[in-house]
Design a protein around this motif. Structure first.
Motif, mmCIF file in Angstrom:
data_model
loop_
_atom_site.group_PDB
_atom_site.id
_atom_site.type_symbol
_atom_site.label_atom_id
_atom_site.label_comp_id
_atom_site.label_asym_id
_atom_site.label_seq_id
_atom_site.Cartn_x
_atom_site.Cartn_y
_atom_site.Cartn_z
ATOM 1 N N SER A 338 0.953 -1.168 0.144
ATOM 2 C CA SER A 338 0.129 -0.030 0.050
ATOM 3 C C SER A 338 0.904 1.123 -0.063
ATOM 4 O O SER A 338 2.087 1.213 0.511
ATOM 5 C CB SER A 338 -0.953 -0.002 1.197
ATOM 6 O OG SER A 338 -0.096 0.375 2.247
ATOM 7 N N SER A 340 0.294 3.729 1.826
ATOM 8 C CA SER A 340 0.356 4.029 3.320
ATOM 9 C C SER A 340 1.703 3.522 3.988
ATOM 10 O O SER A 340 2.429 4.420 4.527
ATOM 11 C CB SER A 340 -1.010 3.877 4.001
ATOM 12 O OG SER A 340 -0.707 4.305 5.223
ATOM 13 N N GLN A 344 4.866 5.150 5.701
ATOM 14 C CA GLN A 344 5.221 4.999 7.037
ATOM 15 C C GLN A 344 6.583 4.412 7.252
ATOM 16 O O GLN A 344 7.155 4.686 8.390
ATOM 17 C CB GLN A 344 4.232 3.836 7.479
ATOM 18 C CG GLN A 344 2.861 4.247 7.686
ATOM 19 C CD GLN A 344 1.878 2.978 8.010
ATOM 20 O OE1 GLN A 344 2.490 1.954 8.280
ATOM 21 N NE2 GLN A 344 0.662 2.769 7.398
ATOM 22 N N GLN A 361 1.405 10.652 7.996
ATOM 23 C CA GLN A 361 -0.051 10.763 7.629
ATOM 24 C C GLN A 361 -0.358 12.060 7.104
ATOM 25 O O GLN A 361 -0.760 12.333 5.717
ATOM 26 C CB GLN A 361 -0.857 10.614 9.081
ATOM 27 C CG GLN A 361 -1.139 9.270 9.477
ATOM 28 C CD GLN A 361 -0.615 9.167 10.817
ATOM 29 O OE1 GLN A 361 0.760 9.825 10.831
ATOM 30 N NE2 GLN A 361 -0.763 8.388 11.474
ATOM 31 N N ARG A 364 1.667 12.385 3.605
ATOM 32 C CA ARG A 364 0.881 11.387 2.699
ATOM 33 C C ARG A 364 -0.399 12.281 2.208
ATOM 34 O O ARG A 364 -0.502 12.487 0.938
ATOM 35 C CB ARG A 364 0.431 10.098 3.040
ATOM 36 C CG ARG A 364 -0.484 9.392 2.290
ATOM 37 C CD ARG A 364 -0.544 7.864 2.792
ATOM 38 N NE ARG A 364 -1.350 7.232 2.001
ATOM 39 C CZ ARG A 364 -2.555 6.903 2.246
ATOM 40 N NH1 ARG A 364 -3.108 7.594 3.177
ATOM 41 N NH2 ARG A 364 -3.477 6.208 1.508
ATOM 42 N N SER A 365 -1.170 12.948 3.107
ATOM 43 C CA SER A 365 -2.334 13.659 2.786
ATOM 44 C C SER A 365 -2.135 14.913 1.931
ATOM 45 O O SER A 365 -2.937 15.080 0.845
ATOM 46 C CB SER A 365 -3.256 13.875 3.878
ATOM 47 O OG SER A 365 -2.508 14.868 4.730
#
Length: 392
Positions: A338, A340, A344, A361, A364-365
């Motif tokens: 993924s 994500s 991470q 987070q 990534r956003s």
């Protein structure tokens, strides 16, 4: 003033008189049968409105319970009668058979309306009559096939959906279903209807929209609960420090706790509610981690300082880092199960001139809302690297 006309008169007259042995003497034309099917759909809406108005006019729960059960038992009687009519030779005619199916679908829809809207006034643990059970099971299998064909953009959502389809498929099988209760069948119907309304094109998240719906509806299947806990355990293992693990557990415990749940319906009567199982798991893991942190004592601060020293400072902003990492994942330069996970694993080891600790987070956003200036700087940086490689 309330209209005293019998609300189910049209269905009653159609099934018991027009489709009865005397009424079938004169053969109905194809046009008449089509008109009956169309009228059945309209009549269903009228009956639902009439029932809601009648119940709204009542003040006592006892009166409402009596009325709901009266409608429910009468509809089951009409369903049985229509199923008996279909066994007759006249219903071998394809057009008549289709019309009969439409009438059965109309009655099934009315029963579903009563059971979902007024389930609190029905005796849910009674055995469902066999004809009604067969009709409900047939409709449920059709919906299950639709659910089975859904393709999601997320591996973990697809896995969860596959588990639900398999569990429901086993539940709907003939084995062990001869004593099915209204509670079981109503739950399966509600679950299928709700799952077919979800937008599965969502962005991947630890707790997806599908999971929120399953927790809310108390899909307490052991297979699904173990799948969820395995997912959380994998997420926990991806965190390196005790503080990161603690934050991960605290955040998702709060997320699970805030999912609304309730009602008397459930998938498995032998297991605790899925929300209760998850909350207990999170709390046990948190207790264990807190004890580990107590034992670690001052060592945590030392390891935190060492971690900061080991970070690599990047001559880009957090937004620009996010753009490059997203491109690397989507171009399959780096491969992971993924996007994500890519963020991470990489972001915690980076820092910028202005920020020592970056949130993966957040990085990534922001990569999904890149500004033109940040995209241009990311491109110039990559071109600089290309020129350097060419000089080797």
């Amino acid at each position: 003033m309330m209209n005293n006309r019998y609300p189910l008169e049209w269905l009653d007259d159609l099934i018991l008189e027009r489709f009865g042995s005397n009424g079938m003497d004169g053969e109905l034309t194809r046009e008449q049968l089509v008109a009956i099917s169309e009228d059945a759909a309209k009549e269903s809406v009228k009956i639902q409105v009439r029932i809601k108005n009648e119940i709204f006019a009542l003040k006592r729960k006892k009166q409402i319970r009596l009325l709901v059960r009266k409608y429910h038992s009468t509809l089951i009687f009409l369903l049985d009668a229509m199923a008996d009519r279909q066994k007759e030779d006249a219903f071998q005619n394809a057009a008549l058979s289709r019309c009969g199916e439409d009438i059965i679908r109309c009655i099934d829809g009315l029963l579903s309306f009563l059971e979902q809207r007024y389930s609190g006034y029905l005796s849910l643990d009674e055995r469902m009559p066999i004809v009604y059970l067969l009709v409900s099971r047939k409709e449920a299998r059709l919906k299950l096939k639709r659910l089975q064909k859904i393709q999601t953009g997320s591996g973990q959502v697809q896995q969860a959906l596959g588990a639900v389809v398999e569990e429901l498929g086993q539940s709907l099988s003939m084995q062990g279903r001869s004593r099915a209760t209204f509670r079981q069948v109503i739950y399966e119907r509600t679950l299928l209807n709700e799952l077919l309304q979800i937008d599965y094109s969502q962005e991947e998240a630890m707790i997806a929209l599908l999971d929120r719906k399953l927790v809310s509806l108390n899909f307490n299947s052991a297979v699904y609960i173990n799948l969820l806990i395995s997912r959380f355990m994998s997420g926990l293992e991806e965190r390196e420090s005790l503080s990161e693990k603690l934050g991960f557990l605290s955040y998702h415990l709060k997320e699970v706790t805030q999912i609304p749940s309730g009602g008397k319906l459930f998938f498995n009567a032998g297991l605790e509610p899925v929300k209760t199982v998850l909350e207990n798991w999170f709390r046990r893991e948190l207790e264990y981690l807190e004890k580990q942190m107590e034992l670690a004592g001052g060592q945590g601060l030392a390891s935190s300082d060492q971690k900061h020293e080991n970070k690599l400072e990047c001559d880009l902003s957090a937004d620009q880092i996010g753009i490059i990492l997203r491109a690397a994942d989507e171009a399959r330069v780096v491969k992971s199960r993924s996007m994500s996970l890519v963020f991470q694993r990489i972001v915690p080891h980076l820092s910028t001139a202005f920020k020592r600790d970056l949130s993966y987070q957040s990085v990534r956003s922001k990569s999904y809302n890149a500004e033109e200036n940040d995209k241009n700087i990311a491109i110039l940086t990559l071109e600089k690297m290309i020129r350097k490689i060419r000089s080797y």
